[in-house]
Design an enzyme around this catalytic site. Structure first.
Site, PDB file in Angstrom:
ATOM      1  N   ASP A   1       0.829  -1.213   0.000  1.00  0.00           N
ATOM      2  CA  ASP A   1       0.000   0.000   0.000  1.00  0.00           C
ATOM      3  C   ASP A   1       0.858   1.257   0.000  1.00  0.00           C
ATOM      4  OD1 ASP A   1      -2.330   1.472   0.091  1.00  0.00           O
ATOM      5  OD2 ASP A   1      -3.187   0.346   1.769  1.00  0.00           O
TER       6      ASP A   1
ATOM      7  N   ASP B   1     -10.946   2.281  -2.823  1.00  0.00           N
ATOM      8  CA  ASP B   1     -11.504   1.917  -1.516  1.00  0.00           C
ATOM      9  C   ASP B   1     -13.029   1.946  -1.545  1.00  0.00           C
ATOM     10  OD1 ASP B   1      -9.094   1.442  -0.362  1.00  0.00           O
ATOM     11  OD2 ASP B   1      -8.879   3.432   0.516  1.00  0.00           O
TER      12      ASP B   1
HETATM   13  C1  GLA Z   1      -5.767   1.821   2.164  1.00  0.00           C
HETATM   14  C2  GLA Z   1      -6.233   0.664   1.314  1.00  0.00           C
HETATM   15  C3  GLA Z   1      -7.282  -0.121   2.058  1.00  0.00           C
HETATM   16  C4  GLA Z   1      -6.719  -0.605   3.373  1.00  0.00           C
HETATM   17  C5  GLA Z   1      -6.209   0.570   4.168  1.00  0.00           C
HETATM   18  C6  GLA Z   1      -5.497   0.123   5.432  1.00  0.00           C
HETATM   19  O1  GLA Z   1      -6.770   2.769   2.299  1.00  0.00           O
HETATM   20  O2  GLA Z   1      -6.710   1.119   0.086  1.00  0.00           O
HETATM   21  O3  GLA Z   1      -7.700  -1.213   1.288  1.00  0.00           O
HETATM   22  O4  GLA Z   1      -5.699  -1.527   3.155  1.00  0.00           O
HETATM   23  O5  GLA Z   1      -5.305   1.358   3.416  1.00  0.00           O
HETATM   24  O6  GLA Z   1      -5.022   1.171   6.178  1.00  0.00           O
END
Ligand code: GLA
Length: 859
Positions: free
Chosen positions: A607, A677
Site C-alpha cells: 500500500d 476503496d
Molecule cells: C488503504 C487501502 C485499504 C486498506 C487501508 C489500510 O486505504 O486502500 O484497502 O488496506 O489502506 O489502512
C-alpha cells in the site's frame, strides 16, 4: 509510370542475368529520374530542363540530366561504386540568368560542393571518390537568391561501378521508414535538413514534403515553436538542441516482436537521443520510449523529456477519466480536441493517480464506439507525476506524454543514459472493444506478473474489522472462510507496532514488528493456523511510510520527505520516507524481506496511502532537489523488482489508498491491483467498466463487501466479473447471504479461467442506460460467461452477447441464480452462436440491483 516500371524490370532482369554488365560506367541519366525532385518541371534524361540539348557556356553534352533548383536525387549504391564524375553548371537556356550550387553527399557527409555557379559561366568538373558510400545524394540549391531561371545541368554525370556490382537504384527523394504492427504503422521521413519528421497518424494522404511542424520528437530552442518533446540545457548553458537523423537498427526479439532503435544526434554537441519502438505485431501494441546520453564537459539538465510525441490528424476525440479518492476512473469525459493544449497530469510524486489516471483514448476521425472507429489508446508506465499534452496547432495534434516536467529538472552526467518511462499504445480500427482485447492480450504476456494464472478467492479483513483485531478474532474467521470456499486470507493494516501500536492510523507505520499483545508469538502462528485450515495467508504492508508516532521517526527524523523551515504536513497522519537515501532503501528492503520471509506468508498487499506535498530531501544536495521526483520512482521500481524476484511465489497486490498506483510502471511487478476503496458494487459496475478499457479484469481486485448495503447476490455477481474477493465478517453474515456467497464462489471457480484469459466484450454501457452488461469468451470460443447488472428498473429486454462462434451450439445456464427469482426463459436451451448474438438472451433480472450471470457452454 509504365516507363518507370519497365525501366525497373529491365534493370532487374539485367542485374539478375549478368550483373557484371554494370562493372564500368553507369550514366546518371539511365536511372529512374521520376525520383528526382525539381523546383520546376521534371528532370530530363540527356536534355536540359527546357527540353533542348544540354549546354553550358556554349559546350554541348550528349549525356547528363537537366534539372531545376531546388533539386534532389537519392541513389542507392550499397558501397558498389568508386567514382562519380560530371561537368556541372547553369544550362545555356537560362542565358546569363540563374544561380545554383551543386552538392554531393555520401551517407550524410558532404563530399563535394561547387560553390555558387551563375548563368553563362563555364562548366565545373566534378570528380568524387565514392568508395564505401551506401547512399549518394545529389542536390542543387537555388544559390541563395530564389529559384527563377535556375536551370541546372548534371552534364556527363556518371558513376564507375566495382566489377560484378549490381546497378545503382534511384531512391525516393526522402528517406522514409516505418514501424509497423499488423494493422498499424507510423511512418517517418528524413528531411533535407537531416531532421526526422513523422507523417501524421490518421491522415489519409499525408503531405510527403516535411514541414517543421511535423518534426518528430521536437526539441526546444532552435526554431520549433510548439510544445517540445525535449528541452535541454547543455553543459555550456546553451538552451537549444537540434537533432539530426543518424540511422536505425531493427531487431526481431521474437516472431511477434520487433524493436526499432532510431538514432539521432546534435552535430554541435556530443549529445545523442535514441527513439525506441517495440512493436507487438499481432496485438497492435507499441511500447515507446526514449534514451538520452551525452559526453559533454559536465552535466546536462533535462528539463523536459517526453516518452512519446506522436503526431495525429486534427480530427480527434479524447476520452479521459477524472476522479478522486473513492471515485477513481468514475467520470469518463470525451471531448473533441480543439486548438490549444489540453493537459492531463498529476503532480503527486510517489504515485501517478488520485484524480487522473495516466491512460486515455484517442478516437480518430470521429467518435468511436465499442465496435466501430479508429482508436489509439495510450497509457504511461510511470508511477509518479506525469503529463500528457495534446497540442493542437490546427494543422495537427501532437500527443506528448511523459514524466511531468513540473519541478523535475534532471541532471544527466556525461556517459550516463536517461531512459524515459515507456508509453504503451494500442491501435484498433474496430472500436474500443477490439482495442481493450488486444491490450489485454499484451498485458497478460508483458504487462503484469503471471498473466495467465487465475487468482485465488481471497478474504480480506479490512472492511470487516478495521484496526480492531487480535489473533483470536482473525483465527476465528478461518474455518467459516474455508467452509464457503475461500482460498486465501489477507490480513490487513493493524498487525504491527509495539511502543506505538497500530491500533488506528495515527501510529506505528515504520515499526514493522508484529504487535506483541495481538500476536504474542509473531505472525508465523497465525499464518500456520490459516494453512492448517486449508487457506493461504497474505499480509498488508506499507513499506514507504512512517507515522511521526513511531520508533523509526524518532530515531531517523531526517529520513522523511519534507521541506526545511516548513511545518510537517501530514496526510492520514503519515509521512513518506525518502527513498533516494541509500539507508532508507536498505531499511525498506529489510522490512519487506523480513515480512515476506515469515513462514507461510505467500501473498502481500503493498500500500501507499499518501502522496508528496512537500518535495524536499535532506539527502539530495540543494541543487539536486528537483531530482527527488524521478529518483524516488526509480528507487521504488528497484525495490518492487527485487521483491518480485526474491519472492517469485508470493502473489502481490498493488494498492495506493485505493487506485493511486494503477499504471503499467508498477503493475509489471504485481499480480493484481486494488482499484478503489469504494467497494459499493453499484459504483464498481461503472468503475470496473472504465478500468477495463486499459486493464484486464483478472487484474482488477473486486471484493464483496457490505458497502452501500446492496443485495448480496448483486454484490457477488459484480465481484465475479473481475478478480473475486471478499471484505466481510463471516461470523456475522446472515445464513442466507452466506449461502449466496458460497454459491457465488463455487460458480466463480467454475468460470474464473474464462474471466482470466478470455476476451472481454462490453455489451451495455452502465454510464448510458439502465444496466451494465459484459461477456467473456474463452480463447477457443467454446465457453462464454455473460454478466448483466441492473442499475435501474428496466423493461425486460434481452442482452446481446458478442464474440461467439456463429456456427457453434451453446447451452444457456444461469450460475448461482438469485433465490426466489423465476428462472430465465431460455434456461437449459441450446442455440447457435449466430442466433444468440442476433436474437439475444433474456436475463433473469429486470429490477434495480438484480443481476444475472450466465454460462454458455458447448453442446
Ligand atoms: C488503504 C487501502 C485499504 C486498506 C487501508 C489500510 O486505504 O486502500 O484497502 O488496506 O489502506 O489502512
Amino acid at each position: 509510370m509504365k516507363s518507370l516500371l519497365l525501366k525497373r524490370l529491365v534493370l532487374t532482369a539485367v542485374a539478375c542475368v549478368a550483373p557484371s554488365v554494370f562493372a564500368g560506367t553507369v550514366w546518371l541519366s539511365s536511372l529512374d529520374l521520376e525520383e528526382m525532385t525539381t523546383g520546376w518541371s521534371v528532370a530530363k534524361a540527356d536534355l536540359g530542363i527546357m527540353g533542348s540539348p544540354l549546354g553550358i557556356h556554349g559546350e554541348k553534352f550528349a549525356h547528363g540530366v537537366g534539372t531545376h533548383a531546388t533539386s534532389k536525387f537519392r541513389v542507392k549504391l550499397d558501397g558498389n561504386a568508386n567514382r562519380f564524375t560530371a561537368q556541372v553548371g547553369v544550362d545555356d537556356s537560362a542565358g546569363d540568368q540563374g544561380s545554383v550550387e551543386f552538392i554531393i553527399i555520401g551517407d550524410g557527409k558532404v563530399l563535394w560542393r561547387s560553390g555558387v555557379l551563375k548563368g553563362g559561366e563555364a562548366a565545373k568538373p566534378v570528380d568524387v571518390n565514392l568508395a564505401g558510400v551506401q547512399t549518394l545524394v545529389l542536390r542543387v540549391t537555388d544559390g541563395g537568391d530564389g529559384e527563377s531561371n535556375d536551370h541546372a545541368d548534371w552534364a556527363n554525370a556518371k558513376m564507375e561501378m566495382n566489377p560484378g556490382a549490381p546497378p545503382p537504384i534511384a531512391l525516393p527523394p526522402f528517406e522514409t521508414f516505418s514501424v509497423k504492427t499488423k494493422k498499424f504503422a507510423v511512418t517517418f521521413q528524413v528531411g533535407d535538413d537531416g531532421r526526422l519528421y513523422q507523417r501524421p497518424i490518421g491522415v489519409a494522404d499525408p503531405n510527403t514534403k516535411p514541414q517543421r511542424d511535423d518534426e518528430f520528437y521536437p526539441q526546444a530552442g532552435d526554431g520549433y515553436v510548439w510544445e517540445p518533446a525535449l528541452q535541454v540545457v547543455h553543459a555550456d548553458g546553451n538552451t537549444s538542441t537540434a537533432l539530426v537523423y543518424d540511422g536505425l537498427a531493427q531487431t526481431n526479439e521474437s516472431a511477434d516482436v520487433e524493436l526499432t532503435r532510431v538514432h539521432l544526434h546534435d552535430p554541435a554537441y556530443p549529445f545523442e537521443v535514441t527513439l525506441c519502438f517495440r512493436m507487438h505485431y499481432n496485438e497492435d501494441v507499441i511500447e515507446e520510449w526514449t534514451e538520452i546520453r551525452h559526453q559533454e564537459s559536465g552535466p546536462v539538465t533535462l528539463q523536459r523529456m517526453a516518452s512519446t510525441s506522436l503526431l495525429l490528424t486534427t480530427n480527434v476525440y479524447l476520452t479521459y477519466f477524472f476522479g478522486d479518492w473513492g471515485k477513481e476512473m468514475l467520470v469518463p469525459i470525451t471531448e473533441k480536441l480543439t486548438p490549444g493544449i489540453k493537459v492531463l497530469d498529476s503532480k503527486l510524486g510517489v504515485r501517478a493517480d488520485q484524480f487522473q489516471n495516466p491512460s486515455f483514448i484517442l478516437s480518430l476521425n470521429g467518435r468511436a464506439t465499442e465496435t466501430n472507429g479508429e482508436v489509439f489508446a495510450g497509457s504511461l508506465a510511470w508511477s509518479g507525476s506525469f503529463q500528457c499534452e495534446f497540442d493542437n496547432n490546427n494543422r495537427g495534434i501532437r500527443s506528448l506524454c511523459g514524466i511531468n516536467p513540473f519541478a523535475s529538472a534532471f541532471h544527466l552526467k556525461p556517459g550516463e543514459t536517461f531512459v524515459t518511462p515507456k508509453m504503451i499504445w494500442v491501435w484498433s480500427d474496430h472500436g474500443l472493444g477490439e482495442m481493450s482485447r488486444k491490450l489485454d492480450d499484451w498485458v497478460r504476456d508483458f504487462g503484469m506478473r503471471d498473466g495467465h494464472k487465475p487468482r485465488p478467492v481471497l478474504l480480506n479483513n479490512w472492511e470487516a474489522t478495521g484496526f480492531n483485531y487480535d489473533f483470536n478474532r482473525i483465527a476465528n474467521l478461518f474455518a467459516p472462510a474455508k467452509a464457503i470456499g475461500t482460498e486465501l486470507f489477507l490480513l490487513d493494516d493493524g498487525w504491527f507496532g509495539n511502543k506505538y501500536p497500530r491500533i488506528n492510523d495515527d501510529a506505528g507505520l515504520g515499526d514493522w514488528q508484529a504487535n506483541h499483545k495481538r500476536f504474542p508469538n509473531g505472525l508465523a502462528p497465525l499464518a500456520a493456523d490459516a494453512v492448517k485450515h486449508g487457506l493461504h495467508f497474505g499480509i498488508w504492508m506499507e513499506p514507504e511510510m512512517v507515522n511521526p508516532n513511531s520508533v523509526l521517526f524518532h530515531e531517523h527524523p531526517n529520513w522523511v520527505i519534507c521541506q526545511p523551515k516548513r511545518p510537517l504536513e501530514l496526510q492520514r497522519n503519515q509521512l513518506v520516507l525518502d527513498l533516494t537515501r541509500p539507508a532508507v532503501q536498505e531499511f525498506e528492503w529489510q522490512t519487506i524481506k523480513s515480512i515476506l520471509s515469515v513462514p507461510d506468508i505467500t501473498y502481500a498487499k503493498w500500500d501507499c496511502n499518501r502522496y508528496l506535498t512537500q518535495p524536499g530531501s535532506s539527502y539530495l544536495a540543494p541543487d539536486r532537489q528537483s531530482e527527488l521526483w524521478i529518483n524516488y520512482v526509480h528507487a521504488l521500481y528497484a525495490l518492487m523488482d527485487k521483491t518480485a524476484k526474491t519472492f517469485p511465489d508470493t502473489e502481490l497486490m498493488l494498492c495506493s489508498g485505493g487506485g493511486g498506483r494503477v499504471d503499467y510502471g508498477a503493475l509489471k511487478y504485481f499480480d493484481e491491483f486494488w482499484p478503489s476503496d469504494n467497494t459499493d458494487p453499484v459504483v464498481r459496475v461503472l468503475m470496473q467498466w472504465d478500468y477495463s478499457y486499459f486493464f484486464p479484469p483478472m487484474a482488477i481486485a473486486s471484493h464483496v463487501t457490505l458497502s452501500g448495503h446492496r443485495p448480496m447476490h448483486f454484490a457477488c455477481s459484480v465481484a465475479m466479473s473481475a478478480c473475486f474477493g471478499m471484505d466481510l465478517d463471516l461470523t456475522k453474515l446472515p445464513a442466507e447471504d452466506k449461502a449466496i456467497l458460497a454459491g457465488a464462489i463455487a460458480a466463480y471457480k467454475q468460470i474464473r479461467d474464462v474471466i482470466a484469459t478470455g476476451d472481454l466484450y462490453r455489451l451495455a454501457d452502465p454510464h448510458q442506460g439502465f444496466r451494465g452488461a459484459l461477456d467473456f469468451v474463452s480463447p477457443d470460443r467454446s465457453r462464454v460467461v455473460v454478466f448483466v447488472f441492473q442499475l435501474k428498473d428496466g423493461q425486460n429486454v434481452p442482452v446481446y452477447p458478442q464474440g461467439l462462434d456463429p456456427a457453434r451450439r451453446y447451452t444457456i445456464h444461469e450460475l448461482n441464480p438469485a433465490p426466489g427469482r423465476a428462472a430465465m426463459p431460455q434456461e437449459g436451451k441450446t442455440f447457435t452462436g449466430e442466433e444468440l448474438m442476433h436474437d439475444g438472451i433474456m436475463p433473469s433480472c429486470s429490477k434495480t440491483l438484480e443481476a444475472c450471470v450466465m454460462e454458455l457452454n458447448p453442446m
